[in-house]
Motif scaffolding. Structure first.
Motif, short mmCIF file in Angstrom:
data_model
loop_
_atom_site.label_atom_id
_atom_site.label_comp_id
_atom_site.label_asym_id
_atom_site.label_seq_id
_atom_site.Cartn_x
_atom_site.Cartn_y
_atom_site.Cartn_z
N UNK A 198 43.92 37.71 29.39
CA UNK A 198 42.73 38.48 29.73
C UNK A 198 42.54 38.59 31.23
N UNK A 199 42.88 37.53 31.94
CA UNK A 199 42.79 37.53 33.41
C UNK A 199 43.75 38.57 33.99
N UNK A 200 44.98 38.61 33.49
CA UNK A 200 45.96 39.57 34.00
C UNK A 200 45.52 41.01 33.69
N UNK A 201 44.90 41.20 32.54
CA UNK A 201 44.41 42.54 32.19
C UNK A 201 43.33 42.99 33.15
N UNK A 202 42.42 42.09 33.50
CA UNK A 202 41.37 42.43 34.46
C UNK A 202 41.96 42.77 35.83
N UNK A 203 42.97 41.99 36.24
CA UNK A 203 43.60 42.27 37.53
C UNK A 203 44.28 43.64 37.52
N UNK A 204 44.93 43.96 36.42
CA UNK A 204 45.59 45.27 36.33
C UNK A 204 44.57 46.40 36.46
N UNK A 205 43.42 46.24 35.83
CA UNK A 205 42.37 47.26 35.95
C UNK A 205 41.92 47.40 37.40
N UNK A 206 41.82 46.27 38.11
CA UNK A 206 41.45 46.31 39.52
C UNK A 206 42.51 47.04 40.34
#
Length: 301
Positions: A198-206
């Motif tokens: 989930x953390x990596x997904x949020x970073x990708x969105x950023x």
């Protein structure tokens, strides 16, 4: 007799002139268009380049091109624009083509590592694409060309602009609101409110919002992850996987027993929490601070 001598002299003169003929290389016009060619012969890009993005000190590379002669080919890399290939031979149909148009960054460990040039000339059922890796060097230089898979090229670009340890970190390049979202995601991961995935997904969105990654890639990534899920074509493969998973469960139960933690499906989250110590969390936070270029102390209260 004199007439035959004149013919012979003309033949020798013509042969000598032909032997001095040289290939005229195309002008440096972003590798795409040679003004001396007919319009139908010019290289035609399939798409326009993405906007210039990433570390601001690399912006000075925009508008410049760097060439490399490898075997009979000349490669021309124009950062934030395109990359082309020109065959340097006497063949009447010598190849000249586009190996990719600037699209997005490759980001690993929250660090800019390479430029992706995509949507190049057609190659069978797909288009040519090139990954250009950035490494420290004493001067700007394109080097180490390879083709790891059909029509997917890999090149290395050496430059002194990336020699500083923090020169390719993503975090310092973001706007304040995106940094704040990154901090919130990191805190949620530290508090175990989200998973690493989930953390990596949020970073990708950023990164997508910052225009470092193409948003269209997210859907393809999801499809790729779904297609790569473990499937079994035979009963034997399923049985082997079952044995492997059973052994892994026994190993994890052994760890819990060794630490005096009782195993139950309802209390599994509590058992996992017990395995995390304050020092482990602190090490993880320190690692992320280094990736952001932040070496100072942090109040985690």
């Amino acid at each position: 007799m004199e007439s035959w001598l004149c013919v012979l002299l003309l033949f020798v003169h013509s042969a000598a002139a032909a032997s001095k003929m040289k290939i005229v290389e195309e002008p440096n016009t972003f590798g795409l268009n040679n003004p001396f060619l007919a319009p139908a012969s010019k290289l035609q890009p399939r798409t326009t380049p993405s906007p210039v993005s990433g570390p601001s000190h690399l912006y000075r590379l925009a508008g410049k091109c760097f060439s490399l002669l490898e075997s009979t080919y000349k490669y021309e890399f124009c950062p934030f624009h395109n990359i082309t290939q020109h065959e340097q031979t006497y063949r009447w149909n010598a190849y000249s083509g586009i190996l990719g148009i600037w699209q997005e960054w490759e980001i690993e460990n929250n660090t800019f590592t390479a430029m992706w040039m995509r949507e190049g000339d057609p190659c069978g059922t797909k288009n040519r694409q090139t990954k250009v890796k950035f490494v420290c060097g004493t001067s700007h230089k394109l080097s180490e060309v390879s083709e790891p898979s059909t029509c997917v090229y890999s090149m290395t670009f050496k430059t002194p602009l990336v020699c500083h340890p923090h020169s390719l970190l993503v975090y310092p390049t973001l706007k304040e609101d995106l940094r704040r979202r990154w901090d919130e995601a990191e805190q949620s991961l530290y508090d175990e409110l989200i998973t690493e995935q989930g953390y990596r997904k949020l970073l990708r969105e950023i990164f997508q919002e910052a225009k470092y990654l193409k948003s269209s890639e997210s859907s393809s990534d999801i499809k790729e992850n779904q297609s790569s899920s473990r499937r079994f074509d035979t009963l034997e493969q399923c049985n082997v996987a079952h044995v492997e998973l059973s052994e892994e469960i026994k190993r994890l139960k052994g760890i819990l027993d060794k630490n005096g933690i009782s195993y139950s499906t309802n209390g599994s989250n509590q058992a996992i929490d017990s395995l995390f110590t304050g020092s482990t969390k602190a090490a993880r936070v320190e690692e992320r601070h280094l990736l952001r270029g932040d070496t100072g102390d942090r109040d985690d209260q």
